[in-house]
Write a protein that holds these residues in place. Sequence first.
Motif, mmCIF file in Angstrom:
data_model
loop_
_atom_site.group_PDB
_atom_site.id
_atom_site.type_symbol
_atom_site.label_atom_id
_atom_site.label_comp_id
_atom_site.label_asym_id
_atom_site.label_seq_id
_atom_site.Cartn_x
_atom_site.Cartn_y
_atom_site.Cartn_z
ATOM 1 N N ILE A 178 4.813 -6.461 8.554
ATOM 2 C CA ILE A 178 4.692 -6.490 7.096
ATOM 3 C C ILE A 178 4.091 -5.193 6.582
ATOM 4 C CG2 ILE A 178 3.472 -7.586 5.162
ATOM 5 C CD1 ILE A 178 3.817 -10.252 6.748
ATOM 6 N N LYS A 179 3.005 -4.734 7.204
ATOM 7 C CA LYS A 179 2.365 -3.487 6.761
ATOM 8 C C LYS A 179 3.309 -2.305 6.909
ATOM 9 C CE LYS A 179 -1.369 -3.664 9.265
ATOM 10 N NZ LYS A 179 -2.698 -3.374 9.839
ATOM 11 N N LYS A 180 4.013 -2.229 8.030
ATOM 12 C CA LYS A 180 4.921 -1.100 8.255
ATOM 13 C C LYS A 180 6.106 -1.153 7.299
ATOM 14 C CE LYS A 180 3.604 -0.136 12.928
ATOM 15 N NZ LYS A 180 3.955 0.790 13.965
ATOM 16 N N SER A 181 6.638 -2.345 7.055
ATOM 17 C CA SER A 181 7.765 -2.482 6.130
ATOM 18 C C SER A 181 7.365 -2.087 4.717
ATOM 19 C CB SER A 181 8.285 -3.921 6.124
ATOM 20 O OG SER A 181 8.827 -4.248 7.366
ATOM 21 N N PHE A 182 6.206 -2.563 4.291
ATOM 22 C CA PHE A 182 5.730 -2.210 2.960
ATOM 23 C C PHE A 182 5.536 -0.703 2.850
ATOM 24 C CE2 PHE A 182 2.460 -1.257 -0.152
ATOM 25 C CZ PHE A 182 2.984 -1.877 -1.270
ATOM 26 N N GLY A 183 4.890 -0.112 3.856
ATOM 27 C CA GLY A 183 4.629 1.327 3.829
ATOM 28 C C GLY A 183 5.894 2.156 3.798
ATOM 29 N N SER A 232 9.669 5.440 0.445
ATOM 30 C CA SER A 232 10.995 5.727 -0.112
ATOM 31 C C SER A 232 10.968 5.681 -1.641
ATOM 32 C CB SER A 232 12.048 4.776 0.455
ATOM 33 O OG SER A 232 11.896 3.481 -0.049
ATOM 34 N N VAL A 233 10.223 4.746 -2.203
ATOM 35 C CA VAL A 233 10.107 4.677 -3.664
ATOM 36 C C VAL A 233 9.389 5.926 -4.183
ATOM 37 C CG1 VAL A 233 9.061 3.422 -5.589
ATOM 38 C CG2 VAL A 233 10.173 2.156 -3.746
ATOM 39 N N ARG A 234 8.327 6.327 -3.507
ATOM 40 C CA ARG A 234 7.587 7.532 -3.919
ATOM 41 C C ARG A 234 8.505 8.749 -3.892
ATOM 42 N NH1 ARG A 234 5.279 11.377 -1.026
ATOM 43 N NH2 ARG A 234 5.190 10.207 0.936
ATOM 44 N N HIS A 235 9.340 8.855 -2.850
ATOM 45 C CA HIS A 235 10.277 9.983 -2.766
ATOM 46 C C HIS A 235 11.317 9.937 -3.887
ATOM 47 C CE1 HIS A 235 9.397 10.914 1.735
ATOM 48 N NE2 HIS A 235 8.555 11.510 0.919
ATOM 49 N N GLU A 236 11.743 8.727 -4.286
ATOM 50 C CA GLU A 236 12.687 8.611 -5.402
ATOM 51 C C GLU A 236 12.123 9.246 -6.675
ATOM 52 O OE1 GLU A 236 13.974 4.588 -6.123
ATOM 53 O OE2 GLU A 236 14.435 4.283 -4.001
ATOM 54 N N PHE A 237 10.804 9.173 -6.831
ATOM 55 C CA PHE A 237 10.145 9.747 -8.001
ATOM 56 C C PHE A 237 9.673 11.184 -7.753
ATOM 57 C CE2 PHE A 237 9.858 5.225 -8.849
ATOM 58 C CZ PHE A 237 10.166 5.159 -10.195
ATOM 59 N N SER A 238 10.010 11.720 -6.586
ATOM 60 C CA SER A 238 9.634 13.098 -6.204
ATOM 61 C C SER A 238 8.136 13.337 -6.330
ATOM 62 C CB SER A 238 10.409 14.118 -7.034
ATOM 63 O OG SER A 238 11.803 13.956 -6.860
ATOM 64 N N LEU A 239 7.360 12.378 -5.865
ATOM 65 C CA LEU A 239 5.906 12.501 -5.912
ATOM 66 C C LEU A 239 5.338 12.729 -4.524
ATOM 67 C CD1 LEU A 239 4.932 9.532 -8.270
ATOM 68 C CD2 LEU A 239 4.980 11.951 -8.846
ATOM 69 N N SER A 240 4.317 13.548 -4.447
ATOM 70 C CA SER A 240 3.579 13.699 -3.196
ATOM 71 C C SER A 240 2.605 12.528 -3.075
ATOM 72 C CB SER A 240 2.794 15.018 -3.196
ATOM 73 O OG SER A 240 1.769 14.960 -4.189
ATOM 74 N N LEU A 285 8.033 -3.376 -5.286
ATOM 75 C CA LEU A 285 7.506 -2.704 -4.098
ATOM 76 C C LEU A 285 7.608 -3.584 -2.848
ATOM 77 C CD1 LEU A 285 4.310 -1.043 -5.606
ATOM 78 C CD2 LEU A 285 6.546 0.006 -5.183
ATOM 79 N N LEU A 286 8.080 -4.830 -3.007
ATOM 80 C CA LEU A 286 8.094 -5.773 -1.897
ATOM 81 C C LEU A 286 9.460 -6.177 -1.354
ATOM 82 C CD1 LEU A 286 5.350 -8.153 -3.304
ATOM 83 C CD2 LEU A 286 5.043 -6.290 -1.678
ATOM 84 N N PRO A 287 10.576 -5.606 -1.747
ATOM 85 C CA PRO A 287 11.866 -6.154 -1.321
ATOM 86 C C PRO A 287 12.129 -6.134 0.168
ATOM 87 C CG PRO A 287 12.199 -4.061 -2.396
ATOM 88 C CD PRO A 287 10.766 -4.448 -2.606
ATOM 89 N N GLU A 288 11.697 -5.131 0.884
ATOM 90 C CA GLU A 288 11.933 -5.084 2.320
ATOM 91 C C GLU A 288 11.239 -6.242 3.018
ATOM 92 O OE1 GLU A 288 13.770 -3.150 4.601
ATOM 93 O OE2 GLU A 288 14.772 -2.727 2.724
#
Length: 86
Positions: A9-14, A19-27, A71-74
């Motif tokens: 669960i922790k790894k899937s969430f992370g 991937s969501v953070r990268h979609e927004f081009s955020l560090s 943030l929880l679909p996976e």
Amino acid sequence: MEKLKKELIKKSFGKHLKSVRHEFSLSQEELAFRAGMDPTSISGIERGKKNPTVTSIYQIAIALKVSPQSLLPEIDRQWKEENSDE
């Protein structure tokens, strides 16, 4: 809950958060700043080493301007696959 499932669960969430953070081009640093968190917390969550609290999930969602549920679909998908034969 088995330790293995907690780790999954922790790894899937992370992984999904990253991937969501990268979609927004955020560090990680920028996301942490926007969420009012420490960058090491974001890093730990994304690597599956840190278990995010409900509060931190909401802070991250607000910073990304998304719903906390998005943030929880996976985790939801994997949960359904694991429990489909019960």
